[in-house]
Design an enzyme around this catalytic site. Structure first.
Site, PDB file in Angstrom:
ATOM      1  N   LYS A 200       0.845  -1.203   0.000  1.00 29.39           N
ATOM      2  CA  LYS A 200       0.000   0.000   0.000  1.00 29.39           C
ATOM      3  C   LYS A 200       0.873   1.243   0.000  1.00 29.39           C
ATOM      4  CE  LYS A 200       0.818   1.352   4.504  1.00 29.39           C
ATOM      5  NZ  LYS A 200       1.572   2.555   4.871  1.00 29.39           N
TER       6      LYS A 200
ATOM      7  N   ASP B   8      -2.724  -1.944   9.721  1.00 31.59           N
ATOM      8  CA  ASP B   8      -2.690  -1.968   8.253  1.00 31.59           C
ATOM      9  C   ASP B   8      -3.132  -3.309   7.667  1.00 31.59           C
ATOM     10  OD1 ASP B   8      -1.727   0.613   8.182  1.00 31.59           O
ATOM     11  OD2 ASP B   8       0.375   0.040   7.896  1.00 31.59           O
TER      12      ASP B   8
END
Ligand code: ATP
Length: 306
Positions: free
Chosen positions: A13, A143
């Site tokens: 990401k 995350d």
């Protein structure tokens, strides 16, 4: 013949926006972030292993050096959580083929944990929904849920409460890698030090960023990129400022330190410009490596059944 293993591909990401609120009494910061999953992947395979072997972990890939191969590995922690929660066999062989930079602000460890959850759901035919998998993922780290969802999403709370963001188009990124990672807790601590005595607002999602994503407008997206941890990452690693300057000089639409860094993400106008930027950065002498990637891409998903 029944399945003996599965391979799950899971993306890195970048944070298009990372707004960091004041330090809470629990020692954490509330954040509002906009994640985008990009086409840089780890492959996580989970196979049944010999009886009484326990959970075995092995690593390969260009970024596997220095990654823990014990219970500290997030993939291992994800496997333990899944076996305990669903009372599954613990005779498993997990292999991580790592291409996501380690400690680079790209959530590589979280990606592997997300990969293990998706792989074990498929291998044991548990039949969890994406939402249920994200709920389990949140227990492992802020995350991890995004590794499962992928795409473009807003993360609130600690970044783990996800809402998909409406996003049009495909964005071309060039990533400047560093030879040494940065510790996420150290970057947050430096951020607190730099902001000492300041009145810090609650984090809000950037409306200009949401508009840029809805319109699929890379120029507007480039202008809207923001990261409250960037100053802290640059303070701990001053050489990052040179990297940011090279990108601006060579016409990137926007430049941002990804998450806690030190990876720097450059948004290019199109594929051709991203190749020009790659050449400029590679020959600048200020980066350890350069990778091109595009986003958004899907979250963790099974790519092979063994
Ligand atoms: P984030 O952006 O989520 O803060 P990051 O990309 O900066 O994370 P990671 O690559 O996830 O950082 O690694 C951070 C630390 O986690 C590493 O230094 C390593 O010791 C540990 N770690 C545990 N499991 C893994 C894994 N599967 N892959 C990489 N690092 C791992």
């Amino acid at each position: 013949m029944s399945t003996s293993g599965v391979v799950v591909r899971v993306p890195a990401k970048i944070n298009l926006q990372l707004a960091v609120g004041p330090l809470g009494s629990d020692g954490f910061h509330e954040v509002t972030t906009v994640f985008q999953a990009i086409s840089l992947f780890d492959d996580v395979s989970v196979k049944f292993a010999q009886e009484n072997s326990g959970i075995l972990l092995s690593l390969s890939g260009s970024t596997s050096g220095g990654v823990p191969i014990n219970n500290e590995n997030l993939a291992m922690r994800a496997a333990k959580l899944m076996t305990e929660k669903f009372d599954l066999s613990t005779d498993l062989a997990i292999h991580l083929k790592k291409e996501i930079p380690v400690a680079g602000g790209m959530a590589g460890g979280s990606a592997d944990a997300a990969g293990v959850i998706v792989a074990m759901d498929a291998l044991f035919e548990i039949g969890l929904s994406r939402d249920e998998m994200e709920g389990i993922a949140a227990k492992l780290g802020s995350d991890v849920p995004f590794g499962i969802s992928g795409g473009t999403a807003i993360g609130r709370g600690r970044g783990d409460q996800l809402t998909p963001a409406l996003s049009r188009g495909n964005y071309h990124w060039v990533l400047a890698l560093s030879s040494q990672g940065l510790s996420t807790p150290a970057v947050y601590q430096e951020c607190d030090r730099l902001r000492e005595g300041l009145d810090i607002a609650q984090p809000q999602v950037s409306e200009s960023m949401m508009q840029a994503l809805r319109a699929g407008d890379p120029t507007a997206l480039g202008a809207a990129l923001s990261n409250d941890l960037q100053a802290a990452a640059c303070s701990l690693r001053p050489a990052l400022r040179l990297v940011l300057d090279v990108g601006r000089d060579y016409g990137a639409l926007g430049v941002i330190v990804s998450g806690s860094g030190p990876t720097v993400a450059f948004l290019a106008e199109d594929e051709e410009k991203s190749m020009d930027l790659t050449v400029a950065l590679s020959s600048s002498g200020v980066v350890a490596g350069v990778v091109r990637a595009s986003g958004p891409v899907h979250g963790a998903r099974v790519v092979e059944t063994l």
